[in-house]
Enzyme design. Structure first.
Site, short mmCIF file in Angstrom:
data_model
loop_
_atom_site.label_atom_id
_atom_site.label_comp_id
_atom_site.label_asym_id
_atom_site.label_seq_id
_atom_site.Cartn_x
_atom_site.Cartn_y
_atom_site.Cartn_z
N ARG A 85 0.89 -1.19 0.00
CA ARG A 85 0.00 0.00 0.00
C ARG A 85 0.91 1.21 0.00
NH1 ARG A 85 -5.34 1.45 3.51
NH2 ARG A 85 -6.13 -0.05 2.00
N HIS A 118 -7.52 0.77 -6.29
CA HIS A 118 -7.70 -0.10 -5.13
C HIS A 118 -8.41 -1.38 -5.59
CE1 HIS A 118 -7.90 -1.34 -1.11
NE2 HIS A 118 -8.76 -0.49 -0.59
N ASP A 147 -17.17 7.63 -1.66
CA ASP A 147 -15.97 7.44 -0.83
C ASP A 147 -15.63 8.81 -0.24
OD1 ASP A 147 -13.67 6.40 0.34
OD2 ASP A 147 -12.51 6.35 -1.52
N ARG A 170 -14.16 -8.39 2.13
CA ARG A 170 -12.73 -8.21 1.88
C ARG A 170 -11.98 -9.48 2.24
NH1 ARG A 170 -10.49 -3.14 1.60
NH2 ARG A 170 -8.73 -4.35 0.81
N CYS A 205 -16.42 1.98 0.48
CA CYS A 205 -15.31 1.09 0.85
C CYS A 205 -14.93 1.22 2.32
CB CYS A 205 -14.11 1.35 -0.03
SG CYS A 205 -13.42 3.02 0.17
N GLN A 212 -10.31 -3.91 -3.24
CA GLN A 212 -11.60 -3.41 -2.78
C GLN A 212 -12.70 -3.75 -3.78
OE1 GLN A 212 -12.39 -1.61 0.17
NE2 GLN A 212 -14.45 -2.04 -0.53
#
Ligand code: CP
Ligand code: NVA
Length: 311
Positions: free
Chosen positions: A113, A140, A231, A298, A270, A143
């Protein structure tokens, strides 16, 4: 595609990196989702990753990505080592390339990340084990695997459905664009001026035959949509002072906006969320919200990604 946007591309002799949805074909992505769903159905997942180790390297904070990968590895019989950039020699200037070469000699996969796509690209170029994109400023993909899984559990095949994005055209929005093309759904994105997803991504979607439209009016985006997604307005690494909160305010997902979507529209996010900013509490905590199912998925999606990458 813009070379800065999607690292790699030549998958010839490379390990099975999971870097961008756009780099993988639909059959591969569908296969990963099938693995994820099978792991979810299984009462006790088989130890398919026994003896394997995943190194997770975080240059930004994480709750869901970190814990879901760690638990996924353990439940599949493997192990994790969690690293933060400033604790490694990376923080003292060792290169990503050398870090990749070294870690590849200890572990079976690397999750990264980071802020910059170029770092992920360098890691993937020099690692001899699979590299997984755990979020960059541009995407991402882990996700989105959980999000597609969640939508399909609730509403059946996503192909041909209308999904709306309202808010910042950030890393998650950009990955919804990639997902729309690979999974064959219609995506309408509404963002204020200066916060749109980049034009090159829309051009790519068009070239790939995707049904992706950018509009200015959130009501237009959500009309008839089966899911409304948003988001945060300020992503990790963004300069909050440069984010036009006033411009984003009309893109907040409110109960009134949800009423303009399909009657059975899901609300997706998310997480982490900011109630009273990008979403009204009544929506995220209301009956249309599936945000905690997304978070839960996830875990299953990570298992699918890991099993595919390490098989
Ligand atoms: N959605 C997501 O990736 O959450 P974390 O930042 O907590 O990992
Ligand atoms: N867009 C957000 C996603 C967090 C999971 C960020 O990058 O901070």
């Amino acid at each position: 595609m813009n070379a800065d946007a999607f690292p790699g591309g030549d998958t010839g002799a490379r390990p099975r990196h999971f870097l961008e949805l756009a780099e993988l074909d639909t059959a591969t992505l569908r296969g990963i989702l099938e693995l994820a769903a099978a792991f979810k159905r299984g009462a006790r997942p088989p130890p398919v990753l026994a003896g394997r180790t995943l190194a997770m390297l975080f240059e930004h904070p994480s709750t869901r990505t970190r814990v879901s990968f760690e638990v996924a590895m353990r439940q599949l019989g493997g192990h994790c080592t969690v690293l933060s950039g400033h604790e490694l020699q990376l923080g003292r200037g060792e290169s990503i390339a050398d870090t990749a070469r070294v870690l590849s000699r200890y572990v079976d996969a690397i999750m990264l990340r980071t802020d910059r796509v170029a770092k992920l690209e360098e890691m993937a170029e020099h690692a001899t084990v699979p590299v997984i994109n755990g979020l960059t400023a541009a995407s991402h993909p882990c996700q989105l695997m959980a999000d597609v899984l969640t939508f399909e559990e609730r509403r059946g095949p996503i192909e041909g459905q209308v999904i709306a994005w309202c808010g910042d055209g950030n890393n998650v929005a950009r990955t919804w664009v990639q997902a729309a093309v690979r999974f064959g759904f219609c995506l309408r994105l509404a963002s204020p001026e200066g916060c749109e997803v980049p034009g090159y991504l829309l051009d790519w979607a068009r070239r790939e035959g995707g049904d992706v439209t950018a509009v200015r009016d959130p009501a237009e985006a959500v009309r008839g949509a089966r899911a409304v997604v948003t988001d945060c307005w300020v992503s990790m690494g963004d300069d909050p002072a440069r984010k036009a909160r006033a411009a984003l305010a009309p893109y907040a997902v409110t109960a009134a906006l949800m009423e303009q979507a399909a009657a059975d529209a899901l609300f997706m996010h998310c997480l982490p969320a900011h109630r009273g900013e990008e979403v009204e509490a009544a929506v995220i905590d209301g009956p249309q919200s599936v945000v905690f199912e997304e978070a839960g998925n996830r875990l299953h999606a990570q298992k699918g990604i890991l099993a595919w990458a390490l098989s």
